[in-house]
Design a protein around this motif. Structure first.
Motif, PDB file in Angstrom:
ATOM      1  N   ALA A 112       2.502   7.103  -6.573  1.00 44.73           N
ATOM      2  CA  ALA A 112       1.547   8.152  -6.936  1.00 44.73           C
ATOM      3  C   ALA A 112       2.066   9.516  -6.489  1.00 44.73           C
ATOM      4  O   ALA A 112       1.944  10.509  -7.218  1.00 44.73           O
ATOM      5  CB  ALA A 112       0.186   7.862  -6.303  1.00 44.73           C
TER       6      ALA A 112
ATOM      7  N   ALA B 236      -0.801   6.732 -11.951  1.00 48.71           N
ATOM      8  CA  ALA B 236      -0.547   5.550 -11.129  1.00 48.71           C
ATOM      9  C   ALA B 236      -1.543   4.444 -11.457  1.00 48.71           C
ATOM     10  O   ALA B 236      -1.183   3.271 -11.565  1.00 48.71           O
ATOM     11  CB  ALA B 236      -0.634   5.917  -9.648  1.00 48.71           C
ATOM     12  N   LEU B 237      -2.787   4.837 -11.624  1.00 52.65           N
ATOM     13  CA  LEU B 237      -3.806   3.850 -11.983  1.00 52.65           C
ATOM     14  C   LEU B 237      -3.486   3.203 -13.329  1.00 52.65           C
ATOM     15  O   LEU B 237      -3.672   1.998 -13.523  1.00 52.65           O
ATOM     16  CB  LEU B 237      -5.187   4.506 -12.016  1.00 52.65           C
ATOM     17  CG  LEU B 237      -6.388   3.607 -12.242  1.00 52.65           C
ATOM     18  CD1 LEU B 237      -7.588   4.107 -11.466  1.00 52.65           C
ATOM     19  CD2 LEU B 237      -6.752   3.490 -13.720  1.00 52.65           C
TER      20      LEU B 237
ATOM     21  N   ARG C 177       0.832  -1.196   0.000  1.00 50.32           N
ATOM     22  CA  ARG C 177       0.000   0.000   0.000  1.00 50.32           C
ATOM     23  C   ARG C 177       0.871   1.252   0.000  1.00 50.32           C
ATOM     24  O   ARG C 177       0.674   2.175  -0.795  1.00 50.32           O
ATOM     25  CB  ARG C 177      -0.885  -0.033   1.246  1.00 50.32           C
ATOM     26  CG  ARG C 177      -2.149   0.772   1.141  1.00 50.32           C
ATOM     27  CD  ARG C 177      -2.943   0.646   2.436  1.00 50.32           C
ATOM     28  NE  ARG C 177      -3.149  -0.757   2.814  1.00 50.32           N
ATOM     29  CZ  ARG C 177      -3.226  -1.202   4.053  1.00 50.32           C
ATOM     30  NH1 ARG C 177      -3.109  -0.371   5.066  1.00 50.32           N
ATOM     31  NH2 ARG C 177      -3.416  -2.493   4.299  1.00 50.32           N
TER      32      ARG C 177
ATOM     33  N   LYS D 257       2.621   1.840  -3.333  1.00 54.14           N
ATOM     34  CA  LYS D 257       1.733   2.384  -4.362  1.00 54.14           C
ATOM     35  C   LYS D 257       1.447   3.862  -4.113  1.00 54.14           C
ATOM     36  O   LYS D 257       1.404   4.674  -5.041  1.00 54.14           O
ATOM     37  CB  LYS D 257       0.424   1.586  -4.390  1.00 54.14           C
ATOM     38  CG  LYS D 257       0.578   0.186  -4.963  1.00 54.14           C
ATOM     39  CD  LYS D 257       1.118   0.239  -6.376  1.00 54.14           C
ATOM     40  CE  LYS D 257       1.350  -1.143  -6.967  1.00 54.14           C
ATOM     41  NZ  LYS D 257       2.045  -1.056  -8.281  1.00 54.14           N
ATOM     42  N   LYS D 258       1.266   4.195  -2.848  1.00 55.13           N
ATOM     43  CA  LYS D 258       1.060   5.609  -2.515  1.00 55.13           C
ATOM     44  C   LYS D 258       2.291   6.415  -2.886  1.00 55.13           C
ATOM     45  O   LYS D 258       2.195   7.527  -3.409  1.00 55.13           O
ATOM     46  CB  LYS D 258       0.784   5.763  -1.013  1.00 55.13           C
ATOM     47  CG  LYS D 258      -0.630   5.406  -0.591  1.00 55.13           C
ATOM     48  CD  LYS D 258      -0.816   5.760   0.894  1.00 55.13           C
ATOM     49  CE  LYS D 258      -2.075   5.119   1.462  1.00 55.13           C
ATOM     50  NZ  LYS D 258      -2.096   5.209   2.956  1.00 55.13           N
TER      51      LYS D 258
ATOM     52  N   GLU E  71      -2.410  10.568  -9.512  1.00 59.90           N
ATOM     53  CA  GLU E  71      -3.233   9.398  -9.200  1.00 59.90           C
ATOM     54  C   GLU E  71      -3.712   8.699 -10.469  1.00 59.90           C
ATOM     55  O   GLU E  71      -3.753   7.465 -10.545  1.00 59.90           O
ATOM     56  CB  GLU E  71      -4.431   9.833  -8.344  1.00 59.90           C
ATOM     57  CG  GLU E  71      -5.372   8.733  -7.941  1.00 59.90           C
ATOM     58  CD  GLU E  71      -4.695   7.637  -7.117  1.00 59.90           C
ATOM     59  OE1 GLU E  71      -3.720   7.945  -6.406  1.00 59.90           O
ATOM     60  OE2 GLU E  71      -5.122   6.473  -7.206  1.00 59.90           O
TER      61      GLU E  71
END
Lengths: 211, 211
Positions: B137, B160-161, B130, B133-134, B157
């Motif tokens: 981003a 990142a997606l 987690r 991934k943050k 964001e």
DNA sequence: CACTAAGTGAACCGATCGGTCTGGATAAGA
DNA sequence: TCTTATCCAGACCGATCGGTTCACTTAGTG
């Protein structure tokens, strides 16, 4: 043995063991993953003896595959079959949450789950997952074409990628990321569909003017 | 990386068993998943006795976590630390394949792998995933800000997606989908950064308009 | 009713899981 | 040299895995 006078499909006249098994599989696979769910636990939850389970499904692999097959009753009909929406609106509707949200966030797409948990790319479940994903992209492409997109193939594949991205990112982050994907989708659609082409039934009368 | 003869922390003085274990973990987890890799096989591949393995890592869970930690030597430095690129170019470079492609397609992001294979959201590996991934981003957001994006948070964001979407879609389909993500990224970036002077790029930033 | 087949529950199988432990080899630091 | 720590090979543990078998019950149909 297998010949029956009653069952519409493989089912028997007895109680619906098969359905209970698939129900249990759906819940357990979703909640704790495929590999972390044993057949003993599954049978217990389904209120089914192991013997019965292995009569309906010759192996756990087959159960997994059947479980996936059941998840695909026709490639998101609740989105693509909505006649009350324009094609363009339908494309956007694919990113609306279906209120199926599980406590703790939207659940990971079961096909992605299978594709990650199962190693062998030739496993029937993997093949099924692959075809499903292709099918969704195809539907999006088709709808994009109806909506008058310049490059429907491209837009369809792009939107499909967004759906998958939102699904896994929601899983990894623990927060709903569908809105982000919806935002991107809106931008892409706006960008890919010429301004003057809203009402356009599936009758492809003419190709869009090239720029 | 780390000096072997004198461990910076506590143990090790002999040969590098720890590194061999982590190497084996990296290969095996990538090739056959985390849950499908047993400690026996792992030790065998690493040329390490189980005893030794459990001296370095108190449990498989800890090994998994350590393995993940090692995958993150600073949030994609090969992209974000490239001073030869403009911020805008750096954003796009994040979607270029690092030639790390495994035979059979690019590999699934190990953090996503862990997030899917591990059920417990509070598992250290899940938490690590987690945060990673943050972090990605955040880096993208930061770069987007440098590039002069209107809403850097949003663009970060979104990109990142796209990265995550490309990773899982490549896995499910078995074909490289990075180009699709790159295409979307190009559109989003173009859309989010005002046309007015990018910070003096030495090379032409204009790319082909997506065939 | 008799027949038949789907159902149960538990014992059981070999294999593997994550993890522990013993005994002895090896190599560096003092 | 002696000490100390790392390491290996492999037996071993209880638990669980996917899957099988058996003796028995239950239910629908002719």
């Amino acid at each position: 043995m297998t010949e029956l006078h009653k069952g519409p499909r493989g089912q028997r006249r007895g109680r619906g063991a098969r359905e209970r098994i698939l129900d249990a599989a759906q819940n357990l696979f979703r909640e704790q993953g495929i590999n972390n769910t044993g057949m003993n636990q599954l049978c217990e939850v389904a209120n089914v003896s192991k013997h019965t389970a292995y009569q309906h499904f010759t192996s756990k692999d087959e159960l997994i595959t059947e479980h996936l097959r059941q998840q695909d009753p026709g490639t998101m009909p609740e989105v693509f079959d909505r006649a009350d929406l324009t094609p363009r609106e339908r494309l956007l509707a694919a990113f609306e949450k279906p209120a199926t949200s599980t406590p703790g966030g939207t659940r990971l797409c079961p096909f992605i789950e299978a594709a990650v948990e199962i190693t062998d790319p030739e496993h029937p479940a993997r093949i099924l997952a692959r075809e499903y994903k292709k099918s969704v992209a195809a539907r999006l492409t088709e709808t994009a074409r109806e909506a008058g997109a310049v490059d429907p193939e491209l837009l369809g594949e792009q939107l499909a990628l967004l759906l998958d991205g939102a699904s896994v990112r929601t899983r990894t982050l623990g927060t709903d990321t569908d809105p982000t994907a919806a935002g991107i989708a809106a931008t892409l659609i706006e960008h890919a569909i010429p301004e003057t082409a809203p009402p356009r039934p599936r009758d492809s009368a003419g190709e869009m003017p090239r720029a």
